[in-house]
Write an enzyme that holds these catalytic residues in place. Structure first.
Site, PDB file in Angstrom:
ATOM      1  N   THR A  89     -11.945   2.864   7.223  1.00  0.00           N
ATOM      2  CA  THR A  89     -12.340   3.069   8.600  1.00  0.00           C
ATOM      3  C   THR A  89     -13.193   3.938   8.895  1.00  0.00           C
ATOM      4  OG1 THR A  89     -10.064   2.014   9.337  1.00  0.00           O
ATOM      5  CG2 THR A  89     -11.094   3.153  10.987  1.00  0.00           C
ATOM      6  N   ASP A 124       0.918  -1.401  -0.050  1.00  0.00           N
ATOM      7  CA  ASP A 124      -0.011  -0.021  -0.042  1.00  0.00           C
ATOM      8  C   ASP A 124       1.044   1.352  -0.101  1.00  0.00           C
ATOM      9  OD1 ASP A 124      -2.746   0.730   0.005  1.00  0.00           O
ATOM     10  OD2 ASP A 124      -2.491   1.478   2.124  1.00  0.00           O
ATOM     11  N   HIS A 125       0.465   2.308  -0.720  1.00  0.00           N
ATOM     12  CA  HIS A 125       0.970   3.770  -0.740  1.00  0.00           C
ATOM     13  C   HIS A 125       2.564   3.729  -0.815  1.00  0.00           C
ATOM     14  CE1 HIS A 125      -2.522   6.008  -0.008  1.00  0.00           C
ATOM     15  NE2 HIS A 125      -2.991   5.114   0.570  1.00  0.00           N
ATOM     16  N   GLY A 148      -9.316   4.684   2.731  1.00  0.00           N
ATOM     17  CA  GLY A 148      -9.890   5.397   3.952  1.00  0.00           C
ATOM     18  C   GLY A 148     -11.129   4.578   4.626  1.00  0.00           C
ATOM     19  N   GLY A 190      -7.076   7.122   8.782  1.00  0.00           N
ATOM     20  CA  GLY A 190      -7.102   7.467  10.345  1.00  0.00           C
ATOM     21  C   GLY A 190      -8.672   7.383  10.374  1.00  0.00           C
TER      22      GLY A 190
HETATM   23 ZN   LIG Z   1      -4.700   4.619   1.511  1.00  0.00          ZN
END
Ligand SMILES: [Zn+2]
Length: 291
Positions: free
Chosen positions: A218, A82-83, A216, A182
């Site tokens: 979450t 990821d990323h 994102g 986050g």
């Molecule tokens: Zn991400």
């Protein structure tokens, strides 16, 4: 053999109007919880690692574990980086045997992003059956070492998205639409559903070619998840919730058993807590029973 890349399973998901979860792991107990949930729910699965844990554990070590587990599992499983902001580390993970690589060159400007993403696409397609994910615009919050203030997050422009996909040749695409890494501060985060739907129509209107990724995951309300899948979201990244689940399970177990020194029991507590959370996500994404 259940080793797959992300494109194969997300194309199926986009066609079937469900999505595949990419669940973040940092250790073996979490990984087992994630895999157990997918097997229990008969769901295709994407195991996701960020760059830092990948470097800490070692790409070769992670791939060895992944291949051992995925080869024996009755569901298709992908291993996703990821990323990653470094082209060289993307190549390292492709060589090691990751099956989906995300090059995040979203901070490089439009042409720089295209150049770096295309370099990773060319490399991965040459190495083998590896799909590549790219990002346009920026997702708010913190992911590994990348920090983006939420008001700085730039949403993906639909016309540019088409040009980006065409010029890079990438396999799956993460357009920024207002989701954040986050925890969402607002109870009802501002997500641009129409933007995702427009990008999906432009790219996949005449048949699914480039499945779309929602970062994102979450904290997104369940109703939002349904709307995002409807608009074309076929892969959802879930990281923060799993980190919290692991740390909370760890803390709660140790607090309740302070005199006990049996690490295996802590691992079981973590695995079971993660399995429950991932099982709930699989239900929400509609991927249960699709493997
Ligand atoms: Zn991400």
């Amino acid at each position: 053999m259940s080793i797959v890349n992300a494109k194969e399973i997300t194309v199926e998901a986009a066609r079937g109007k469900y999505a595949i979860g990419a669940f973040n792991v940092t250790n073996l107990a979490q990984l087992e919880g994630v895999v157990d949930a997918a097997v229990e729910k008969k769901s295709p699965l994407i195991i996701q690692t960020s760059v830092k844990p990948s470097k800490f554990l070692g790409a070769d070590v992670l791939v060895a574990v992944y291949r051992t587990i995925a080869s024996a599992a009755p569901v298709p499983i992908c291993l996703h980086l990821d990323h990653c902001t470094e082209v060289e580390y993307c190549k390292t993970c492709a060589d090691a045997g990751y099956t989906n690589i995300m090059i995040d060159a979203s901070k490089q400007g439009f042409d720089g992003n295209i150049e770096q993403t295309r370099a990773v696409v060319e490399y991965c397609h040459q190495v083998g059956n590896i799909s590549v994910e790219g990002e346009l615009g920026t997702v708010g919050g913190v992911e590994d070492q990348i920090r983006v203030a939420e008001d700085e997050a730039q949403l993906a422009n639909p016309r540019q998205a088409v040009e980006f996909v065409e010029r890079t040749g990438l396999d799956i695409f993460a357009p920024a639409i207002g989701t954040a890494h986050g925890v969402y501060k607002a109870k009802e985060p501002k997500i641009d559903f129409a933007r995702l739907a427009e990008i999906n129509e432009l790219l996949n209107g005449s048949g699914v070619k480039v499945p779309l990724v929602v970062h994102g995951g979450t904290g997104l309300p369940e109703g939002y998840i349904k709307k995002l899948i409807e608009a074309g979201g076929a892969k959802f990244n879930v990281s923060t919730e799993l980190k919290r689940t692991m740390i909370d399970a760890d803390y709660e177990y140790i607090s309740a058993h302070r005199e006990e020194y049996d690490p295996g029991k802590i691992d079981v507590a973590i695995r079971d807590a993660v399995r429950k959370v991932v099982g709930r996500w699989i239900q929400m994404l509609g991927s249960a029973g699709r493997a």
